[in-house]
Write a protein that holds these residues in place. Structure first.
Motif, PDB file in Angstrom:
ATOM      1  N   ILE A  48      42.662  48.568  41.500  1.00  0.00           N
ATOM      2  CA  ILE A  48      42.531  47.479  40.031  1.00  0.00           C
ATOM      3  C   ILE A  48      40.830  47.151  40.092  1.00  0.00           C
ATOM      4  O   ILE A  48      40.269  47.133  41.397  1.00  0.00           O
ATOM      5  N   GLU A  49      40.561  46.319  38.926  1.00  0.00           N
ATOM      6  CA  GLU A  49      39.266  45.721  39.354  1.00  0.00           C
ATOM      7  C   GLU A  49      39.716  44.999  37.780  1.00  0.00           C
ATOM      8  O   GLU A  49      40.019  44.603  36.468  1.00  0.00           O
ATOM      9  N   GLY A  50      38.635  44.335  38.204  1.00  0.00           N
ATOM     10  CA  GLY A  50      38.110  43.164  36.718  1.00  0.00           C
ATOM     11  C   GLY A  50      37.466  41.630  37.982  1.00  0.00           C
ATOM     12  O   GLY A  50      36.752  42.495  38.469  1.00  0.00           O
ATOM     13  N   TYR A  51      37.452  41.030  37.514  1.00  0.00           N
ATOM     14  CA  TYR A  51      36.474  39.724  37.625  1.00  0.00           C
ATOM     15  C   TYR A  51      36.673  39.437  39.167  1.00  0.00           C
ATOM     16  O   TYR A  51      37.838  38.702  39.109  1.00  0.00           O
ATOM     17  N   VAL A  52      35.633  38.735  40.300  1.00  0.00           N
ATOM     18  CA  VAL A  52      35.794  38.408  41.715  1.00  0.00           C
ATOM     19  C   VAL A  52      37.226  37.598  41.568  1.00  0.00           C
ATOM     20  O   VAL A  52      38.538  37.995  42.502  1.00  0.00           O
ATOM     21  N   GLY A  53      37.044  36.527  40.587  1.00  0.00           N
ATOM     22  CA  GLY A  53      38.328  35.927  41.112  1.00  0.00           C
ATOM     23  C   GLY A  53      40.252  35.756  40.187  1.00  0.00           C
ATOM     24  O   GLY A  53      41.122  35.791  40.845  1.00  0.00           O
ATOM     25  N   ALA A  54      39.897  36.581  39.516  1.00  0.00           N
ATOM     26  CA  ALA A  54      41.331  37.372  38.863  1.00  0.00           C
ATOM     27  C   ALA A  54      41.691  38.354  39.631  1.00  0.00           C
ATOM     28  O   ALA A  54      42.654  38.350  40.047  1.00  0.00           O
ATOM     29  N   VAL A  55      40.688  39.497  40.829  1.00  0.00           N
ATOM     30  CA  VAL A  55      41.267  40.239  40.985  1.00  0.00           C
ATOM     31  C   VAL A  55      41.510  39.699  42.952  1.00  0.00           C
ATOM     32  O   VAL A  55      42.373  39.765  42.853  1.00  0.00           O
ATOM     33  N   LYS A  56      41.030  38.555  42.845  1.00  0.00           N
ATOM     34  CA  LYS A  56      42.063  37.700  44.444  1.00  0.00           C
ATOM     35  C   LYS A  56      43.406  37.643  43.647  1.00  0.00           C
ATOM     36  O   LYS A  56      44.120  37.960  45.530  1.00  0.00           O
ATOM     37  N   ALA A  57      43.240  37.019  42.728  1.00  0.00           N
ATOM     38  CA  ALA A  57      44.896  36.310  42.273  1.00  0.00           C
ATOM     39  C   ALA A  57      45.887  37.151  42.288  1.00  0.00           C
ATOM     40  O   ALA A  57      46.804  37.361  42.890  1.00  0.00           O
ATOM     41  N   ALA A  58      45.114  38.723  41.577  1.00  0.00           N
ATOM     42  CA  ALA A  58      46.130  39.207  41.743  1.00  0.00           C
ATOM     43  C   ALA A  58      45.986  40.017  42.904  1.00  0.00           C
ATOM     44  O   ALA A  58      47.143  41.030  42.925  1.00  0.00           O
ATOM     45  N   VAL A  59      45.476  40.542  43.992  1.00  0.00           N
ATOM     46  CA  VAL A  59      45.641  41.222  44.742  1.00  0.00           C
ATOM     47  C   VAL A  59      46.883  40.486  45.495  1.00  0.00           C
ATOM     48  O   VAL A  59      47.918  40.937  46.012  1.00  0.00           O
TER      49      VAL A  59
END
Length: 218
Positions: A48-59
């Motif tokens: 997945i890809e996106g902004y850092v905060g969004a990626v951390k939450a998604a992971v």
């Protein structure tokens, strides 16, 4: 890619990977790149890809959901990965991304074909217009050539008639000169062509002068 963060979730089994990807994209504003099957062990890697905060939450949310189905082998978040890393992330084995690219390519090809099909009647019309123009120009040239030929024929006929008329006039003039000369050379007293006297000369020279003199004296 380098401006966005990269999130990786590696699970055992495809079902857990599907659950992880679904939960990840629903929990945060991220984009699912696709998944890749690891060679051996039945492991599947979700990207997945996106902004850092969004990626951390998604992971994190994806891992929690995947563990309910199977086992999460590993996870990783890379903020702003180097551009050279793109060769390892975006590969032909990445299922989803390749399909998306193929769909885009096929869509672009279909659009190009549609544009070409739309331009085809215009091309045909231009070709027909060009051919008609060439035909008309050739006909005009032929007509000009024909008119020039007619003009040349007429001028030849006129010149021939002129020559004939000049010859006729010359003949008439010659005959008139001969007639005048003949009239002036003959004696106007007796009218005999054998008379040596010519018009205007003394009457005594006329061969019939003596006869005429005796006739008038009687």
């Amino acid at each position: 890619m380098s401006k966005l963060a990269l999130g990786i979730i590696e699970t055992i089994g495809l079902a857990a990977a599907v659950e992880a990807g679904d939960t990840a994209v629903k929990s945060a504003n991220v984009k699912l790149i696709g998944y890749e099957l690891s060679k051996g062990g039945g492991m599947v890697t979700v990207k997945i890809e996106g902004y850092v905060g969004a990626v951390k939450a998604a992971v994190e949310a994806g891992c929690i959901a995947a563990e309910k189905v199977s086992k999460v082998w590993s996870k990783k978040v890379i903020p702003r990965p180097h551009k050279d890393l793109e060769k390892m992330i975006i590969t032909e084995e990445t299922v989803g991304l390749v399909k998306e690219n193929q769909e885009k390519e096929s869509e672009e090809v279909s659009q190009i074909e549609k544009q070409q099909d739309a331009k085809e009647p215009e091309k045909i019309e231009k070709l027909l217009h060009k051919e008609m123009k060439e035909i008309v120009e050739s006909k005009v040239v032929e007509a000009i050539d024909d008119s020039e030929g007619i003009k040349e024929t007429i001028s030849k006929e006129q010149s021939q008639k002129k020559v004939v008329s000049e010859v006729e006039v010359t003949k008439l003039e010659n005959e008139s000169v001969k007639e005048h000369k003949r009239n002036t050379d003959i004696c106007n007293l007796c009218g005999n062509p054998k008379c040596p006297r010519k018009k205007g000369e003394p009457r005594k020279l006329c061969i019939n002068y003596e006869k005429e003199k005796r006739r008038t004296s009687q």
